[in-house]
Design a protein around this motif. Structure first.
Motif, PDB file in Angstrom:
ATOM      1  N   GLY A 141       0.808  -1.210   0.000  1.00 25.88           N
ATOM      2  CA  GLY A 141       0.000   0.000   0.000  1.00 25.88           C
ATOM      3  C   GLY A 141       0.840   1.257   0.000  1.00 25.88           C
ATOM      4  O   GLY A 141       0.375   2.317   0.421  1.00 25.88           O
ATOM      5  N   CYS A 142       2.063   1.172  -0.498  1.00 23.55           N
ATOM      6  CA  CYS A 142       2.961   2.336  -0.500  1.00 23.55           C
ATOM      7  C   CYS A 142       2.571   3.377  -1.543  1.00 23.55           C
ATOM      8  O   CYS A 142       2.906   4.545  -1.416  1.00 23.55           O
ATOM      9  N   GLY A 143       1.889   2.959  -2.604  1.00 27.12           N
ATOM     10  CA  GLY A 143       1.440   3.884  -3.640  1.00 27.12           C
ATOM     11  C   GLY A 143       2.461   4.188  -4.715  1.00 27.12           C
ATOM     12  O   GLY A 143       2.244   5.070  -5.545  1.00 27.12           O
ATOM     13  N   ALA A 144       3.577   3.465  -4.756  1.00 26.86           N
ATOM     14  CA  ALA A 144       4.624   3.732  -5.743  1.00 26.86           C
ATOM     15  C   ALA A 144       4.139   3.574  -7.182  1.00 26.86           C
ATOM     16  O   ALA A 144       4.662   4.194  -8.092  1.00 26.86           O
ATOM     17  N   CYS A 145       3.123   2.773  -7.387  1.00 31.13           N
ATOM     18  CA  CYS A 145       2.617   2.495  -8.732  1.00 31.13           C
ATOM     19  C   CYS A 145       1.602   3.534  -9.212  1.00 31.13           C
ATOM     20  O   CYS A 145       1.284   3.588 -10.401  1.00 31.13           O
ATOM     21  N   ILE A 146       1.091   4.369  -8.333  1.00 31.93           N
ATOM     22  CA  ILE A 146       0.004   5.282  -8.690  1.00 31.93           C
ATOM     23  C   ILE A 146       0.468   6.432  -9.576  1.00 31.93           C
ATOM     24  O   ILE A 146      -0.094   6.662 -10.650  1.00 31.93           O
ATOM     25  N   ALA A 147       1.475   7.176  -9.152  1.00 29.98           N
ATOM     26  CA  ALA A 147       1.930   8.351  -9.912  1.00 29.98           C
ATOM     27  C   ALA A 147       2.425   8.023 -11.317  1.00 29.98           C
ATOM     28  O   ALA A 147       2.102   8.742 -12.259  1.00 29.98           O
ATOM     29  N   PRO A 148       3.193   6.951 -11.518  1.00 27.49           N
ATOM     30  CA  PRO A 148       3.708   6.696 -12.869  1.00 27.49           C
ATOM     31  C   PRO A 148       2.688   6.141 -13.861  1.00 27.49           C
ATOM     32  O   PRO A 148       2.950   6.129 -15.059  1.00 27.49           O
ATOM     33  N   CYS A 149       1.526   5.713 -13.411  1.00 29.04           N
ATOM     34  CA  CYS A 149       0.532   5.121 -14.314  1.00 29.04           C
ATOM     35  C   CYS A 149       0.039   6.169 -15.315  1.00 29.04           C
ATOM     36  O   CYS A 149      -0.573   7.170 -14.920  1.00 29.04           O
TER      37      CYS A 149
END
Length: 163
Positions: A141-149
């Motif tokens: 649930g760190c969110g590392a994948c959200i911004a680069p999508c």
């Protein structure tokens, strides 16, 4: 007296959301966070990844479009109120929506490349591009994948699991 947040949107020229977006507080936020938070901004200033921002009413919230949470604990250490507790667990994971480019036949694996936990893997499909598959047990649930999508197909959601 309660204020309807959709009315505030009208003043800013935005359409009211059909449903209020879920607000994610810093890790270790207790259930009574709003009652205990003093809005001092200590956690905002302490966050090394700068994803803790001032939200509605001046209360801190997470903005995963700015980056990821490293769970370093700097926000918890900086907080002088009982709003953040080491005993509280992080109960979030991600959801990949139908807007995912892979589902539309476009090769894109940026979310999987961004995930240090390797919770997003791509499964080969006969005659199609590889499709993302989330291992919810591995997702921190760190969110590392959200911004680069590039298609904004990934969103953070509440879960019942502890991380």
């Amino acid at each position: 007296m309660s204020v309807d947040p959709s009315r505030r949107s009208l003043l800013f020229g935005r359409k009211p959301a059909a449903q209020s977006p879920v607000v994610f507080r810093p890790p270790w936020a207790i259930a009574q966070f709003i009652e205990h938070c003093t809005r001092c901004n200590a956690c905002v200033e302490a966050c090394p990844t700068q994803i803790i921002v001032r939200g509605d009413g001046g209360f801190p919230e997470l903005d995963f479009t700015r980056g990821e949470c490293s769970f370093c604990g700097e926000c918890r250490t900086a907080c002088q109120s009982p709003a953040l507790s080491a005993a509280q667990t992080w109960q979030q994971t991600i959801r990949i929506s139908e807007r995912c480019l892979a589902g539309q036949g476009v090769e894109c694996r940026v979310c999987g490349e961004s995930c240090d936990a390797r919770a997003i893997r791509f499964i080969l499909q006969p005659g199609r591009v590889a499709q993302p598959q989330l291992d919810s047990e591995a997702c921190t649930g760190c969110g590392a994948c959200i911004a680069p999508c590039p298609s904004q197909a990934i969103a953070m959601i509440q879960t019942g699991k502890t991380a």
